[in-house]
Design a protein around this motif. Sequence first.
Motif, PDB file in Angstrom:
ATOM      1  N   MET A   1      -6.585  -8.525  -8.108  1.00 50.98           N
ATOM      2  CA  MET A   1      -5.751  -9.722  -8.371  1.00 50.98           C
ATOM      3  C   MET A   1      -6.510 -10.613  -9.570  1.00 50.98           C
TER       4      MET A   1
ATOM      5  N   HIS B   1      -1.031  -9.961  -9.500  1.00 53.36           N
ATOM      6  CA  HIS B   1      -1.679  -8.623  -9.430  1.00 53.36           C
ATOM      7  C   HIS B   1      -1.901  -8.369 -10.860  1.00 53.36           C
TER       8      HIS B   1
ATOM      9  N   CYS C   1       5.867 -12.080  -1.713  1.00 58.61           N
ATOM     10  CA  CYS C   1       4.204 -11.889  -1.758  1.00 58.61           C
ATOM     11  C   CYS C   1       3.612 -13.149  -1.395  1.00 58.61           C
ATOM     12  N   ILE C   2       2.813 -13.069  -0.244  1.00 58.05           N
ATOM     13  CA  ILE C   2       1.981 -14.399   0.155  1.00 58.05           C
ATOM     14  C   ILE C   2       0.511 -14.388  -0.385  1.00 58.05           C
ATOM     15  N   PHE C   3       0.258 -13.422  -1.279  1.00 58.67           N
ATOM     16  CA  PHE C   3      -1.091 -13.420  -1.763  1.00 58.67           C
ATOM     17  C   PHE C   3      -2.175 -13.305  -0.887  1.00 58.67           C
ATOM     18  N   CYS C   4      -2.047 -12.237   0.183  1.00 59.32           N
ATOM     19  CA  CYS C   4      -2.787 -12.132   1.272  1.00 59.32           C
ATOM     20  C   CYS C   4      -4.242 -11.331   0.748  1.00 59.32           C
ATOM     21  N   GLY C   5      -3.715 -10.184  -0.103  1.00 58.47           N
ATOM     22  CA  GLY C   5      -4.838  -9.678  -0.731  1.00 58.47           C
ATOM     23  C   GLY C   5      -4.876  -8.226   0.076  1.00 58.47           C
ATOM     24  N   LEU C   6      -4.152  -7.921   1.225  1.00 55.95           N
ATOM     25  CA  LEU C   6      -4.415  -6.672   2.056  1.00 55.95           C
ATOM     26  C   LEU C   6      -4.295  -5.457   1.120  1.00 55.95           C
ATOM     27  N   CYS C   7      -3.158  -5.508  -0.096  1.00 49.08           N
ATOM     28  CA  CYS C   7      -3.012  -4.512  -0.743  1.00 49.08           C
ATOM     29  C   CYS C   7      -3.892  -4.114  -1.533  1.00 49.08           C
TER      30      CYS C   7
ATOM     31  N   CYS D   1       0.992  -3.916   2.753  1.00 50.77           N
ATOM     32  CA  CYS D   1       1.714  -5.106   2.567  1.00 50.77           C
ATOM     33  C   CYS D   1       2.283  -5.587   3.854  1.00 50.77           C
ATOM     34  N   PRO D   2       2.009  -6.967   4.349  1.00 46.26           N
ATOM     35  CA  PRO D   2       2.825  -7.250   5.467  1.00 46.26           C
ATOM     36  C   PRO D   2       3.869  -7.988   5.096  1.00 46.26           C
ATOM     37  N   ALA D   3       4.198  -8.412   3.801  1.00 49.49           N
ATOM     38  CA  ALA D   3       5.419  -8.841   3.497  1.00 49.49           C
ATOM     39  C   ALA D   3       6.414  -7.984   2.694  1.00 49.49           C
TER      40      ALA D   3
ATOM     41  N   ILE E   1       6.415  -5.471  -8.004  1.00 48.56           N
ATOM     42  CA  ILE E   1       5.883  -6.455  -6.797  1.00 48.56           C
ATOM     43  C   ILE E   1       6.816  -7.470  -6.899  1.00 48.56           C
TER      44      ILE E   1
ATOM     45  N   ALA F   1       6.286  -6.794   0.047  1.00 46.92           N
ATOM     46  CA  ALA F   1       6.674  -6.901  -1.244  1.00 46.92           C
ATOM     47  C   ALA F   1       6.474  -6.007  -2.573  1.00 46.92           C
ATOM     48  N   ILE F   2       6.064  -4.965  -1.990  1.00 46.66           N
ATOM     49  CA  ILE F   2       5.553  -3.864  -3.160  1.00 46.66           C
ATOM     50  C   ILE F   2       6.582  -2.673  -3.135  1.00 46.66           C
TER      51      ILE F   2
END
Lengths: 416, 225
Positions: free
Chosen positions: B114, B40, B97-103, B62-64, B92, B66-67
């Motif tokens: 990103m 990011h 982080c799974i780099f899903c980009g939801l954030c 963030c689903p994980a 972060i 991570a933030i």
Amino acid sequence: MDLTDVLIALLVVLAGFGLWLTGTALTIWGERRVVAKMQTRIGPNRVGPLGILQTLADGIKLFFKEDITPEAADKFTYYVAPMLSAVVAMLTFAVIPFGGTFEVGDREVTMQIWDPEIGLLWVLAMSSLSVYGIALGGWASGSKYPLLGGVRSSAQMISYELAMGLGLAAVFIWTGTLQVSEIVEAQSGTFFGFLPAWNIGPQIFAFVLFFVAAVAETQRPPFDLPEAEGELVAGFVTEYSGAKFAMFFLGEFMQMVTMSAVTVTVFFGGPNGPLFGLEGTLLGALLAHFYFLIKTVAFVFVFIWLRGTLPRFTYNRLMDLGWKVFLPLGLLWVMLTAAIVVAQETLAQDELLFGIGVVLAVLIALLLVSMLFERRGPEPEDEDAEPTDQSALPSAAETAREAAERRGAKQIEVDV
Amino acid sequence: MFNALRKGFGLTAKTMFRPAVTTEYPDVKRQVQPRFHGRHVLNRYPDGLEKCIGCELCAWACPADAIWVEGADNTPGARYSPGERYGAIYQINYLRCIFCGLCIEACPTRSLTMTHEYELSADRREDLIFTKDQLLAPLPEGAKPPPHTDEEVRARGITYYPGAQSQDPLATKEHSEETAAHRAMLDPALMQLSDVEYNHVERDRNIWTEYEEPQGELSDSEEGS
Ligand code: SF4
Ligand code: SF4
């Protein structure tokens, strides 16, 4: 036998050993490059030009890896086993002539370390000794997986030992000698004036038998079941690590080189080739050496090609092939060879011709009969085959429509 | 059988003369796709103010988990971002982080986007928790690092947000004088465009380029291949 003789012998041994060792190192590198090319990869390219020093780097790495000896291992055997396969591969190579003959002073020097009268037997004996490396390695690890893996691998190697023996036996009967130098000698000259008179011609079946068995014997793909990493936790090498592990696989590569050399020697005339009147000189010997190298490299390439192409066999098919196909066919071939040789030696020319004529007549008769049967054979089969033919069957939609009509229902829309 | 053998061995033999498809990765780097999800970056406005307003929407999205964001109030004397608050703590954790980009979808200001940087490795776990100073985009040319004072900011006459995106696409010329200054700061070439065109450009900018633009060093490392 004086000092010069000893020196010359020593030099020949050194040359052979050096050739064999460099050959092995280059084979390991070459296999990785070639298989990579066959898979549109690059292969090793980090160390040295074209990655040629990769083997060296790997060797150094393996020697400095952590080396674990299991508690339950039988220490002595555990250490000796990995060396066995490498040593026997080397001992086999001792009887291979890897270059021509030349004269130094009044001595004749042959580029062959040792030429015993039992040359072919020696090859067989040594290749069967390599089973010990595996069986002992599996047993000495003091663990059940390696033990089972070792037993399994030994069973494989012994099965193919027989086929290999039969292949060599046929050659032995054909040439009438076990001595390697004489076998090579017998292959000089030509058939019909232009084809090289190599054993591959008359003994093509023995060659196939021998070569397949050699691949299985060296545990190379597609017969690499002993090391079967995936399904057997590496089989007999489960408890081996670092340098000892490397020794086992070094042994495999050494055997591959040796087996290629044996194949070349027994079936492809060894160092034979046109010498352009250089017989007896050092240059001629080198030229012969060059022929030998070319042929051996070609066979090493075939080994690699097999690996790049074929998937691994399953164990039952491996055993079936060894015992049910190669063993009976090998026996038949040996008998046939013997019959031909005996006929050649005992019968007079006209008798021989008569015999060949009878054999040909019988063959032609058989052919005719089989053709007749074939003509008649397929017809009833065809009638049987007709209903099972998929295209002849009514499609599912048609069946449904017919069924509906039979029931007197209104026409149903059937989507196909 | 012989046909099968011929086919199989022929295939490997033929393949030997085909060029290899290997990318020699550390030496040769391939250009990633434009929308690749790399690590990011927290963007800034062209005058140096941070876009992050400490709203924590990214952390919630963030689903994980991570933030970690903690917002703090801007004061008239010390302004980090336009609006009331700014992200005082921003971290972060790249181990999660799974780099899903939801954030980045969640971020209302497009502060969080990103980059194309994917070489994330470290010897220690702590090194993979990126803090705000690592994530913030470098200062744009000629900009002043925050905090700015309100007076300075007012003198610039910029409406930061709602920015061009929230404008009525059919807005008249007179209407849009306010954003002209903003536009000029972004790129003088955009001054020539009509408002409708400009809105398109601005939207594309936001989607495609804005987050790549500020990172001189990062994009250098990508193109170094
Ligand atoms: S990319 Fe996904 S996992 Fe990573 S911080 Fe954003 S929301 Fe969380
Ligand atoms: S990065 Fe965006 S979503 Fe996250 S706190 Fe800042 S403004 Fe809110």
